[in-house]
Motif scaffolding. Structure first.
Motif, PDB file in Angstrom:
ATOM      1  N   PHE A 187      39.149  42.042  42.065  1.00 31.31           N
ATOM      2  CA  PHE A 187      39.704  43.022  41.134  1.00 31.31           C
ATOM      3  C   PHE A 187      39.976  44.381  41.780  1.00 31.31           C
ATOM      4  O   PHE A 187      40.728  45.176  41.242  1.00 31.31           O
ATOM      5  N   TYR A 191      43.420  45.947  40.970  1.00 30.52           N
ATOM      6  CA  TYR A 191      43.496  47.353  40.517  1.00 30.52           C
ATOM      7  C   TYR A 191      43.731  48.254  41.737  1.00 30.52           C
ATOM      8  O   TYR A 191      42.879  49.071  42.093  1.00 30.52           O
ATOM      9  N   LEU A 204      47.458  42.828  29.443  1.00 26.55           N
ATOM     10  CA  LEU A 204      46.427  41.992  28.810  1.00 26.55           C
ATOM     11  C   LEU A 204      46.480  42.149  27.288  1.00 26.55           C
ATOM     12  O   LEU A 204      46.432  41.180  26.536  1.00 26.55           O
ATOM     13  N   TRP A 208      47.440  39.336  23.512  1.00 25.92           N
ATOM     14  CA  TRP A 208      46.634  39.036  22.310  1.00 25.92           C
ATOM     15  C   TRP A 208      47.313  39.499  21.034  1.00 25.92           C
ATOM     16  O   TRP A 208      46.927  39.075  19.939  1.00 25.92           O
ATOM     17  N   GLY A 231      34.231  40.922  30.176  1.00 24.88           N
ATOM     18  CA  GLY A 231      35.512  41.152  30.846  1.00 24.88           C
ATOM     19  C   GLY A 231      36.574  41.373  29.785  1.00 24.88           C
ATOM     20  O   GLY A 231      37.694  40.879  29.891  1.00 24.88           O
ATOM     21  N   ASP A 254      32.927  45.475  30.709  1.00 20.42           N
ATOM     22  CA  ASP A 254      33.871  45.352  31.837  1.00 20.42           C
ATOM     23  C   ASP A 254      33.438  46.296  32.949  1.00 20.42           C
ATOM     24  O   ASP A 254      32.495  47.096  32.778  1.00 20.42           O
ATOM     25  N   GLY A 279      29.715  47.509  33.549  1.00 21.97           N
ATOM     26  CA  GLY A 279      28.796  46.776  34.409  1.00 21.97           C
ATOM     27  C   GLY A 279      29.523  45.647  35.125  1.00 21.97           C
ATOM     28  O   GLY A 279      30.700  45.390  34.876  1.00 21.97           O
ATOM     29  N   ASP A 280      28.770  44.999  36.017  1.00 22.39           N
ATOM     30  CA  ASP A 280      29.300  43.868  36.778  1.00 22.39           C
ATOM     31  C   ASP A 280      28.665  42.610  36.200  1.00 22.39           C
ATOM     32  O   ASP A 280      27.439  42.451  36.264  1.00 22.39           O
ATOM     33  N   PHE A 281      29.479  41.726  35.623  1.00 23.01           N
ATOM     34  CA  PHE A 281      28.876  40.574  34.940  1.00 23.01           C
ATOM     35  C   PHE A 281      28.228  39.559  35.889  1.00 23.01           C
ATOM     36  O   PHE A 281      27.534  38.662  35.457  1.00 23.01           O
ATOM     37  N   ALA A 295      37.406  35.249  27.644  1.00 20.21           N
ATOM     38  CA  ALA A 295      38.839  34.988  27.527  1.00 20.21           C
ATOM     39  C   ALA A 295      39.506  35.232  28.870  1.00 20.21           C
ATOM     40  O   ALA A 295      39.469  36.361  29.378  1.00 20.21           O
ATOM     41  N   ARG A 296      40.065  34.211  29.431  1.00 19.28           N
ATOM     42  CA  ARG A 296      40.767  34.289  30.713  1.00 19.28           C
ATOM     43  C   ARG A 296      39.875  34.897  31.805  1.00 19.28           C
ATOM     44  O   ARG A 296      40.323  35.681  32.634  1.00 19.28           O
ATOM     45  N   ILE A 297      38.589  34.543  31.752  1.00 17.14           N
ATOM     46  CA  ILE A 297      37.658  35.008  32.780  1.00 17.14           C
ATOM     47  C   ILE A 297      37.406  33.892  33.782  1.00 17.14           C
ATOM     48  O   ILE A 297      37.608  34.070  34.980  1.00 17.14           O
ATOM     49  N   ASP A 300      39.729  32.924  36.647  1.00 21.43           N
ATOM     50  CA  ASP A 300      39.868  33.820  37.809  1.00 21.43           C
ATOM     51  C   ASP A 300      38.998  33.393  38.983  1.00 21.43           C
ATOM     52  O   ASP A 300      39.184  33.881  40.097  1.00 21.43           O
TER      53      ASP A 300
HETATM   54  C1  LIG Z   1      42.129  38.247  33.544  1.00 22.68           C
HETATM   55  S1  LIG Z   1      41.344  39.634  32.875  1.00 22.68           S
HETATM   56  C2  LIG Z   1      41.018  39.092  31.208  1.00 22.68           C
HETATM   57  C3  LIG Z   1      40.750  40.256  30.300  1.00 22.68           C
HETATM   58  C4  LIG Z   1      40.533  39.882  28.828  1.00 22.68           C
HETATM   59  N1  LIG Z   1      39.398  39.035  28.651  1.00 22.68           N
HETATM   60  C5  LIG Z   1      41.787  39.247  28.260  1.00 22.68           C
HETATM   61  O1  LIG Z   1      41.809  38.036  28.047  1.00 22.68           O
HETATM   62  O2  LIG Z   1      42.749  39.984  28.019  1.00 22.68           O
HETATM   63  C6  LIG Z   1      39.741  39.605  33.631  1.00 22.68           C
HETATM   64  C7  LIG Z   1      38.850  40.756  33.196  1.00 22.68           C
HETATM   65  O3  LIG Z   1      37.557  40.599  33.807  1.00 22.68           O
HETATM   66  C8  LIG Z   1      37.136  41.871  34.271  1.00 22.68           C
HETATM   67  N2  LIG Z   1      36.197  41.675  35.369  1.00 22.68           N
HETATM   68  C9  LIG Z   1      36.470  41.171  36.602  1.00 22.68           C
HETATM   69  N3  LIG Z   1      35.343  41.127  37.350  1.00 22.68           N
HETATM   70  C10 LIG Z   1      34.347  41.611  36.575  1.00 22.68           C
HETATM   71  C11 LIG Z   1      32.963  41.807  36.802  1.00 22.68           C
HETATM   72  N4  LIG Z   1      32.398  41.493  37.973  1.00 22.68           N
HETATM   73  N5  LIG Z   1      32.224  42.326  35.803  1.00 22.68           N
HETATM   74  C12 LIG Z   1      32.799  42.652  34.599  1.00 22.68           C
HETATM   75  N6  LIG Z   1      34.118  42.478  34.339  1.00 22.68           N
HETATM   76  C13 LIG Z   1      34.881  41.964  35.319  1.00 22.68           C
HETATM   77  C14 LIG Z   1      38.418  42.528  34.718  1.00 22.68           C
HETATM   78  O4  LIG Z   1      38.274  43.926  34.866  1.00 22.68           O
HETATM   79  C15 LIG Z   1      39.364  42.119  33.611  1.00 22.68           C
HETATM   80  O5  LIG Z   1      39.333  43.000  32.530  1.00 22.68           O
END
Ligand SMILES: C[S@@+](CC[C@H](N)C(=O)[O-])C[C@H]1O[C@@H](n2cnc3c(N)ncnc32)[C@H](O)[C@@H]1O
Length: 389
Positions: A187, A191, A204, A208, A231, A254, A279-281, A295-297, A300
């Motif tokens: 990311f 970004y 994004l 929706w 996210g 996020d 935070g970092d998930f 959603a769409r996580i 990736d």
């Molecule tokens: C493909 S986007 C999907 C966003 C949203 N869920 C949607 O469907 O519109 C992936 C999201 O995961 C977040 N993300 C990526 N790595 C992350 C992490 N380590 N911790 C938290 N969020 C993270 C990104 O910043 C982004 O907003």
């Protein structure tokens, strides 16, 4: 001579409520027989002789159609026509979007063939206006506008797709080759600047505005009062949850820079129903919730990282809680839908992940401890999976 692109299935005006995307993903029974593809170019043709050659030409030149769409959006053609008191001629459009009249005329007439514009001739002069399709999805003022998504696709995705052969060869995304940035931290590459991040978040959100309701009503979520959208980016799904399930509370989780941009550029309800948490998930403690929305996580990330994330969610999830996974699902034989296959290649050129079949998600979710696997193909772009702890 270029073949007619009539088999893009645009031969009728689309009502605003029924997106082109949903037509592209029509249920299998409504698809043309034998091809296994969902309403895509060439579906009404065979693959031999003249038909085969015509089909080949449509595939070869398909990128031109995408670019017509991207360029007309980028130039602001649809916005100009939406704001005009009536249809405009070439000179007025060219002046309005500050472009050459020759180029503008070519672009406008091609948009007419693609059903993105309508034309009428008065006293030998052509006047252009938006169609239902462009009014609904390609003008900034429309609540279902996809303009930012198209700009993102045109600038970022399109660039990475230019290196598809390398991505296939190397099995990895193409940020370094396309933008000169390494993607060790995915990311950070996506970004690349404040502007790129904002545009990605706007893109994004727009998805929706069209698909949010169908994925959030695939299952009754009213039994999950405390939700966490992991996210969750700009919080579009969180807002949709509030309108569909009044009384619920949603934490949008996020990375810090996304939360900062969300607070700065996106509006949220005054009350405490939506809470933004950074935070970092993969590392930081996750908010407690009855339902985690992903959603769409997962698309990736590679399987290993998905498993790590799902195990973390399992340990934080309240008893009786669950996960709602929202992704575009591949058919079990992985031979379709074509749109999802293309998305999976898009994941290859742009991320560390892929699109998956229901069985693949079942394996990831059950290994993390989740049970009661249910999935629904919504018939729109994104499908839903619900599992419980
Ligand atoms: C493909 S986007 C999907 C966003 C949203 N869920 C949607 O469907 O519109 C992936 C999201 O995961 C977040 N993300 C990526 N790595 C992350 C992490 N380590 N911790 C938290 N969020 C993270 C990104 O910043 C982004 O907003």
């Amino acid at each position: 001579m270029l073949p007619r692109l009539a088999c893009w299935h645009l031969d009728v005006e689309l009502p605003a409520s029924r997106s082109l995307a949903s037509r592209l993903r029509a249920p299998r029974s409504k698809r043309s027989r034998g091809s296994g593809r969902r309403g895509w170019i060439g579906d009404d043709m065979g693959s031999s002789g003249d038909d085969g050659y015509r089909l080949l030409n449509e595939y070869t030149n398909g990128f031109m159609v995408s670019q017509v769409l991207f360029a007309a959006c980028e130039l602001g053609v649809f916005d100009l026509l939406a704001e005009a008191p009536g249809p405009l001629d070439v000179a007025a459009v060219a002046a309005g979007v500050e472009a050459s009249s020759h180029g503008t005329e070519l672009l406008l007439d091609t948009c007419v063939s693609l059903k993105l514009l309508k034309v009428e001739t008065r006293a030998g002069k052509a006047f252009y206006q938006n169609t239902e399709l462009s009014s609904a999805y390609l003008t900034r003022v429309s609540p279902t506008s996809q303009c930012n998504l198209l700009k993102y696709m045109g600038r970022t995705s399109y660039g990475c797709w230019g290196h598809l052969a390398d991505a296939v060869r190397e099995g990895k995304n193409q940020y370094l080759q396309t933008f000169g940035v390494p993607a060790e931290d995915l990311f950070t590459a996506i970004y690349r600047s404040e502007g790129e991040r904002l545009q990605f978040m706007q893109a994004l959100q727009e998805v929706w505005s069209v698909n949010g309701r169908s994925v959030l009503t695939a299952f009754d979520l009213s039994g999950f009062p405390l939700m966490c959208d992991l996210g969750g980016g700009p919080g579009a799904l969180a807002k949709e949850c509030l309108s569909l399930y009044p009384g619920c509370k949603v934490t949008v989780f996020d990375v810090p820079e996304v939360v900062r941009t969300a607070k700065q550029h996106f509006s949220f309800p005054e009350e405490e129903e939506i809470h933004l948490q950074e935070g970092d998930f993969f590392k930081d403690p996750l908010p407690e919730a009855d339902l985690y929305i992903l959603a769409r996580i997962l698309h990736d990330w590679a399987d290993g990282k998905c498993s790590h994330l799902l195990e973390r969610v399992y340990h934080t999830c309240k008893p009786g809680g669950g996960i709602l996974v929202i992704e575009s699902l591949l058919d079990e034989d992985r031979r379709g839908p074509l749109l999802t296959q293309l998305y999976s290649l898009n994941m290859l050129v742009q991320t560390e992940g892929q699109e998956r079949t229901p069985t693949h998600y079942h394996m990831l979710l059950s290994s993390a401890g989740f049970r009661d696997f249910q999935f629904k193909k919504t018939g729109a772009i994104y499908d839903a999976i619900l599992v419980r702890k």
